[in-house]
Design a protein around this motif. Structure first.
Motif, PDB file in Angstrom:
ATOM      1  N   ASP A   8     -37.219  11.000 -10.694  1.00 17.84           N
ATOM      2  CA  ASP A   8     -36.290  10.036 -10.548  1.00 17.84           C
ATOM      3  C   ASP A   8     -36.484   9.155  -9.250  1.00 17.84           C
ATOM      4  O   ASP A   8     -36.077   9.472  -8.384  1.00 17.84           O
TER       5      ASP A   8
ATOM      6  N   SER B 174     -35.044   6.477  -8.885  1.00 14.06           N
ATOM      7  CA  SER B 174     -33.860   5.642  -8.232  1.00 14.06           C
ATOM      8  C   SER B 174     -33.102   6.314  -7.259  1.00 14.06           C
ATOM      9  O   SER B 174     -32.088   5.793  -6.898  1.00 14.06           O
TER      10      SER B 174
ATOM     11  N   LEU C  21     -39.350   8.189 -13.787  1.00  8.66           N
ATOM     12  CA  LEU C  21     -38.170   7.906 -14.463  1.00  8.66           C
ATOM     13  C   LEU C  21     -37.733   6.748 -13.413  1.00  8.66           C
ATOM     14  O   LEU C  21     -37.210   6.770 -12.305  1.00  8.66           O
TER      15      LEU C  21
ATOM     16  N   ASN D  89     -34.899   5.277 -13.820  1.00 12.79           N
ATOM     17  CA  ASN D  89     -33.493   5.927 -13.557  1.00 12.79           C
ATOM     18  C   ASN D  89     -33.510   6.869 -14.556  1.00 12.79           C
ATOM     19  O   ASN D  89     -34.263   7.056 -15.463  1.00 12.79           O
ATOM     20  N   LEU D  90     -32.225   7.574 -14.394  1.00 11.80           N
ATOM     21  CA  LEU D  90     -32.215   8.680 -15.422  1.00 11.80           C
ATOM     22  C   LEU D  90     -31.869   8.387 -17.037  1.00 11.80           C
ATOM     23  O   LEU D  90     -32.033   9.209 -17.757  1.00 11.80           O
TER      24      LEU D  90
ATOM     25  N   VAL E 193     -36.688  18.195 -13.547  1.00 10.60           N
ATOM     26  CA  VAL E 193     -36.247  16.798 -13.178  1.00 10.60           C
ATOM     27  C   VAL E 193     -35.985  16.875 -11.611  1.00 10.60           C
ATOM     28  O   VAL E 193     -35.334  17.910 -11.223  1.00 10.60           O
TER      29      VAL E 193
ATOM     30  N   THR F 104     -34.148  15.003  -8.681  1.00  6.70           N
ATOM     31  CA  THR F 104     -33.376  13.826  -8.441  1.00  6.70           C
ATOM     32  C   THR F 104     -32.280  14.648  -7.331  1.00  6.70           C
ATOM     33  O   THR F 104     -32.717  15.484  -6.598  1.00  6.70           O
TER      34      THR F 104
ATOM     35  N   HIS G 152     -26.569  14.170  -8.973  1.00  6.69           N
ATOM     36  CA  HIS G 152     -26.849  13.603 -10.459  1.00  6.69           C
ATOM     37  C   HIS G 152     -26.794  14.668 -11.339  1.00  6.69           C
ATOM     38  O   HIS G 152     -26.888  14.626 -12.716  1.00  6.69           O
TER      39      HIS G 152
END
Length: 587
Positions: free
Chosen positions: A473, A475, A495, A497-498, A513, A515, A519
């Protein structure tokens, strides 16, 4: 400028010894064990992407453009990585800055020796190399040190041009379309290269401000018109605008990003600081030589104020005008002054000699090294012991510091007041370098805020099988994505964003993932997620929710996949300075 003291210039062995000193001191970062910082990871990872995709115009952040600044630092890093064959190790990406820092030091030593002779030239080189802010950035894989080298090179060429003009030749007219020597052309070429690093026009301003100040202060029409040369400015423009035009063709909306950065820094409070910011920060930027610099101004005052064309006057313009002019915009940062440390270092060299000369006149009893036990060691020990509970690092550090302080104080005093200037200089700079080296290694082990993240990412690599899909992620912040990508394997997917978890290119039922821990609830909208690994500590975290976390996500069957084929990420969106794009509804 006054005629150079060529009969007393630096010798080859001086350059060799100084270069070796720099390579040892700056090269410590290659193998000292300190990980890349978040900000530092931008250049290494964008260079790694450039080496992989062969796009030498547009640096990348994953699949998105990263057009904040021109890519000369990436070109230099890729050149070194191409020889080695890869760009995935800290020592590789820090090699370029090490060499650039060494070259900058040698340029400063040459300039100072050309102006003031071998003694000041050598001192200036070593003082500059051991100035806090410069040493710090010489250790980092950042674009600042490359710009510092180019700015210094442009001013060295200006110095060479001015030194080559005798007083008898200053009255010769210089036509606008006429001829100049190769030095003048080289000056404009290198001046154009200042716009290929950092923000647009930033480096050029760093070079032009002291030059303009010096020329205007001298108020010599012939000296000024020498630089009004059509072919020189044509060469400057051809180089300075080459990359911006190429980037503009590929991404016309990059203008929004450049306007945002420039206008924001000038008048809209972006990284805003008060007008006295540089006056407040210069003392530590110039450490440990800050206290002797006023004596350097005192020693050079007459020539600077009274003699036209004097190198002392140019030093004052360089040292004072750059922070003065850069104090006017709203946006300020301490690393901006990296490119103006050189003149302060030369002034510090004058100050060191002046202070040593005065101290050598003291009575013998006052010059005894034991005096430093009272004047330096005792206050230092008292301060260290009172602050021992607040100091980061191991518990034994304050105790070691209290034991070492008397030894260090007496040794440095003995070195500084040694009858042999050579012994005093060598001892002082070797001791300073050793102090930096110990600090660098200790910081990597105990203080560096990025060490836990680097260890976490290394563990992620070992936990996620090469057959499994690992998604990052980007972001989580505008820069942290670079850090993640550099330490992770080559085949990770990014990514923006998600919401891009809906991308139809993700075909696996189960993915990993990376992040922030906070999140987790967003991931649960796509399926069942579980924490696999969480960082022990994430740099600059405000709560546990900020910690970087590896999740295993099992998609729900009803998640609607969307094509991202026609989704474009703008330069502003790539830096998260404007919202979007989103794949489907915004999360």
């Amino acid at each position: 400028m006054t005629e150079a003291l060529w009969e007393d210039r630096l010798e080859r062995r001086d350059y060799l010894i100084l270069a070796t000193f720099c390579l040892i001191l700056f090269g410590l970062s290659l193998f000292g064990g300190r990980p890349l910082s978040i900000h530092e990871s931008v250049l290494p990872q964008s260079s790694r992407s450039m080496l992989a995709d062969g796009d030498y115009v547009v640096p990348k952040k994953g699949d998105a453009p990263w057009l904040e600044s021109p890519p000369f630092p990436q070109w230099a890093t890729v050149s070194i990585a191409s020889v080695i064959g890869r760009c995935d190790e800290v020592w590789i990406v820090r090699s370029g800055p090490t060499l650039a820092a060494m070259a900058t030091v040698l340029l400063i030593a040459w300039m100072a020796s050309a102006w003031f002779g071998r003694q000041i030239g050598l001192l200036s080189g070593y003082v500059f190399a051991t100035t806090c802010q410069f040493t710090r950035y010489a250790w980092l894989a950042e674009d600042e040190i490359f710009l510092c080298m180019i700015v210094t090179a442009s001013l060295a060429l200006f110095t060479k041009i001015e030194l080559s003009f005798k007083s008898s030749s200053r009255e010769v007219p210089q036509p606008f379309f006429g001829n100049r020597n190769w030095l003048m052309l080289a000056f404009f070429v290198v001046l154009g290269m200042t716009n290929l690093c950092k923000g647009l026009a930033f480096g050029t301003a760093m070079a032009v401000i002291p030059i303009a100040g010096f020329l205007l202060w001298n108020a010599d029409k012939q000296q000024i018109t020498r630089y009004f040369w059509f072919w020189g400015w044509l060469a400057f423009l051809g180089i300075a605008i080459s990359w911006p035009l190429a980037a503009l063709v590929r991404y016309p909306d990059v203008v929004d990003l450049w306007r945002y950065d420039l206008q924001g820094r000038l008048t809209e409070g972006y990284i805003g600081e008060p007008i006295w910011y540089y006056a407040q920060n210069l003392p530590w930027i110039l450490a440990p030589w800050t206290l002797v610099i006023p004596f350097g101004f005192w020693v050079t005052r007459y020539e600077a104020l009274a003699e036209r064309y004097s190198p002392q006057r140019f030093l004052w313009c360089w040292a004072l005008l750059v922070p003065a002019v850069f104090s006017l915009p709203d946006g300020k940062h301490h690393h901006y002054m990296l490119h103006a440390i050189a003149p302060w270092s030369i002034l510090a060299s004058f100050g060191l000699l002046f202070v040593r000369e005065k101290m050598m006149e003291w009575p013998r009893a006052m010059r005894h090294p034991a005096i430093s036990l009272l004047t330096v060691a005792t206050p230092g020990i008292a301060t260290l012991w009172m602050l021992r509970d607040r100091l980061p690092g191991p518990e034994w550090l304050p105790i070691v510091g209290c034991i070492a302080l008397p030894i260090v104080a007496m040794t440095l005093t003995w070195l500084l007041l040694n009858k042999s200037l050579l012994v005093a200089g060598r001892g002082l700079f070797v001791a300073t370098a050793m102090f930096y080296a110990i600090g660098h290694v200790m910081a990597g082990q105990y203080f560096d805020i990025s060490r836990h993240d680097a260890n976490f990412l290394t563990e992620v690599n070992s936990l996620v099988d090469s057959d499994d899909s690992l998604l990052v992620d980007m972001s989580v912040s505008d820069l942290r994505g670079f850090h993640c990508l550099f330490y992770l394997r080559d085949d990770v997917e990014t990514l923006h964003n998600l919401s891009f978890l809906r991308d139809e290119r993700i075909e696996e039922k189960t993915v990993y993932v990376l992040t922030r821990f906070s999140h987790e609830s967003t991931l649960n909208e796509f399926g069942k997620c579980e924490v696999v690994l969480r960082s022990e500590e994430t740099g600059r975290e405000k709560s546990i929710g900020d910690r970087m976390t590896l999740f295993r996500l099992n998609y729900n069957d009803d998640v609607k996949r969307i094509s991202s084929a026609n989704v474009r990420i703008s330069p502003m969106q790539s830096m998260y300075r404007s919202e979007g794009p989103f794949l489907g509804k915004r999360l």
